[in-house]
Design an enzyme around this catalytic site. Structure first.
Site, PDB file in Angstrom:
ATOM      1  N   HIS A  90      -9.622   0.394  -2.228  1.00 48.49           N
ATOM      2  CA  HIS A  90      -8.468   0.292  -1.787  1.00 48.49           C
ATOM      3  C   HIS A  90      -7.320  -0.093  -2.845  1.00 48.49           C
ATOM      4  CE1 HIS A  90      -4.469   0.116  -0.145  1.00 48.49           C
ATOM      5  NE2 HIS A  90      -4.789  -0.410   1.202  1.00 48.49           N
ATOM      6  N   LYS A 136     -10.298   6.262  -0.046  1.00 44.25           N
ATOM      7  CA  LYS A 136     -10.802   4.820  -0.207  1.00 44.25           C
ATOM      8  C   LYS A 136     -12.235   4.566  -0.195  1.00 44.25           C
ATOM      9  CE  LYS A 136      -6.131   3.163   0.962  1.00 44.25           C
ATOM     10  NZ  LYS A 136      -5.477   4.790   0.961  1.00 44.25           N
ATOM     11  N   GLU A 158      -4.475   4.747  12.949  1.00 42.90           N
ATOM     12  CA  GLU A 158      -4.558   5.811  12.338  1.00 42.90           C
ATOM     13  C   GLU A 158      -4.697   7.222  12.829  1.00 42.90           C
ATOM     14  OE1 GLU A 158      -4.477   7.862   7.720  1.00 42.90           O
ATOM     15  OE2 GLU A 158      -5.583   6.035   8.197  1.00 42.90           O
ATOM     16  N   HIS A 203      -4.824   7.173   5.102  1.00 42.42           N
ATOM     17  CA  HIS A 203      -4.827   6.130   4.377  1.00 42.42           C
ATOM     18  C   HIS A 203      -6.366   5.507   4.424  1.00 42.42           C
ATOM     19  CE1 HIS A 203      -2.881   2.605   2.896  1.00 42.42           C
ATOM     20  NE2 HIS A 203      -3.198   1.906   3.772  1.00 42.42           N
ATOM     21  N   PHE A 229       1.462  -3.393   4.789  1.00 46.96           N
ATOM     22  CA  PHE A 229       1.858  -4.823   5.328  1.00 46.96           C
ATOM     23  C   PHE A 229       3.305  -4.499   5.414  1.00 46.96           C
ATOM     24  CE2 PHE A 229      -1.777  -7.816   4.132  1.00 46.96           C
ATOM     25  CZ  PHE A 229      -2.538  -7.025   5.137  1.00 46.96           C
ATOM     26  N   CYS A 234       0.943  -1.408   0.008  1.00 44.04           N
ATOM     27  CA  CYS A 234      -0.009  -0.009  -0.023  1.00 44.04           C
ATOM     28  C   CYS A 234       0.763   1.122  -0.078  1.00 44.04           C
ATOM     29  CB  CYS A 234      -0.920   0.160   1.143  1.00 44.04           C
ATOM     30  SG  CYS A 234      -1.689  -1.585   1.503  1.00 44.04           S
TER      31      CYS A 234
END
Length: 409
Positions: free
Chosen positions: A336, A331, A313, A302, A396, A165
């Site tokens: 995503h 998003k 977040e 994000h 990730f 990401c």
């Protein structure tokens, strides 16, 4: 000597449009790209049936078979977005593009799944059916970056960023550093991702996908109390970064300046986000830009729509900025887009702040009480007047990025 880095072109291929006028209109209408994917019905164990594809994309007629044979879908999306950005920058016929002074920083989570599927079939059956000379080229993790280079005959450095990401945002950050420290005059930077059932499966087994299969228009819903996970999307976005004096000398239009960049890693867990590291990366970008927290007037979040990610977040954002800065994410509109997300969100952030407004969070009706109290933009667009904006991404592996943009100069 540190050099100033500006953005002189932006282009994208997205589920909600391939130009800013179309994107803007759809964002203001709170249109979302999520739809049911009946082509995934054959995967009986897959819980989600939702995706956010770029349904309208077609191979441009001037992409010859020879030119496109090494490109899977992810590379086609990346090359087309880059072509639009280069055209907008006015560099399409400029010698700087091909004389070694232009480089590439570009990323995706992986190569094209159709080619990876062929490789899997070969390994499983021992039969080489479907294998061509282009199979590996289309499947390799740096396929987007190298295909951009070949298509436009770019001869500078190539920095592939395959970091899930943060692929797109890392690419922009490393492109910025390449110009800032005098390694290149121009960089083609961004990220791309193609939609596949396999990607949805990965998040499905982590219980991270939305299963609101009968109400696709209501999901994903980042930060909302009733959210149930993310929706995988696809697309590509490219920014043309240029050394300021070079851009000014040739009379280029400047869309924004990159003021700061931060990147770090959690060193904690392969999939669980860490609010402490998220807060730290925001402070790194502020330090790089030489700015105080109060100088940031908008943050693009994000915001994936997963419980742990959203909460972490929001906590990190509150830790650095308290509730003083308006925030939103996109998003909920695009799903995503993984490797494309950092670049697409940067492009949208820059355009919005230049025009003095910010998009509301799609599908955010009631903020999850477990999230920190920050100033979410809800229901309708908000007027924003600021010189500096921030865009954050988290991936990730615990990879975190933060970019700061200065309004058109």
């Amino acid at each position: 000597m540190s050099r100033r880095v500006v953005i002189t072109g932006m282009g994208c291929v997205s589920a909600l449009g391939d130009d800013w006028a179309t994107l803007k209109a759809n964002l203001l209408k709170q249109k979302t790209a999520t739809r049911v994917m009946p082509e995934w019905d054959k995967f009986v164990d897959l819980q989600t049936r939702l995706g956010a594809p770029v349904d309208h994309f077609q191979l441009p007629s001037h992409y010859t078979r020879r030119a496109a044979r090494s490109m899977g879908r992810v590379s086609l999306l990346a090359v087309r977005a880059s072509e639009l950005a280069i055209q907008e920058s006015g560099l399409i016929d400029n010698p700087v593009l091909t004389n070694g002074n232009t480089g590439i920083a570009y990323g995706s989570s992986a190569g094209s799944m159709d080619s990876l599927r062929i490789i899997g079939y070969i390994l499983e059956t021992g039969k080489m059916k479907g294998l061509t000379a282009a199979t590996y080229i289309q499947s390799m993790s740096h396929t987007a970056a190298v295909n951009i280079g070949i298509f436009f005959k770019i001869r500078g450095r190539v920095i592939p960023t395959s970091s899930a990401c943060t692929s797109g945002s890392q690419a922009i950050g490393y492109a910025y550093e390449s110009i800032r420290y005098g390694k290149q005059k121009v960089m083609v930077a961004g990220g791309a991702e193609e939609l596949s059932a396999f990607t949805a499966m990965i998040f499905d087994v982590l219980f991270a996908t939305s299963t609101k299969n009968t109400t696709p228009q209501l999901t994903p819903s980042p930060f909302d109390k009733s959210r149930d996970g993310l929706v995988v999307g696809e697309g590509a976005a490219t920014l043309i970064l240029e050394e300021y004096e070079h851009a000014r000398t040739r009379g280029a239009k400047i869309y924004a300046e990159i003021a700061g960049y931060g990147c770090n890693s959690d060193g904690m867990h392969i999939t669980q986000p860490d609010a402490v590291s998220m807060a730290a990366v925001m402070r790194l970008s502020l330090q790089d830009a030489g700015l105080k927290e109060k100088e940031i007037g908008y943050i693009n979040l994000h915001g994936t729509g997963t419980k742990h990610g959203d909460i972490a977040e929001s906590m990190a954002t509150n830790e650095v900025f308290s509730s003083a800065v308006p925030v939103s994410g996109v998003k909920g509109h695009f799903g995503h887009t993984l490797g494309a997300s950092g670049a697409l969100e940067a492009m949208i952030t820059i355009n919005m702040i230049n025009e003095g407004w910010a998009v509301p969070n799609a599908n955010l009706v009631e903020v999850d009480p477990d999230c920190a109290k920050i100033d979410f933009i809800i229901e309708s667009a908000r007027k924003i007047s600021t010189q500096y904006s921030m865009s954050n991404n988290f991936a990730f592996g615990g990879i975190n990025t933060s970019l700061i943009f200065r309004k058109t100069i």
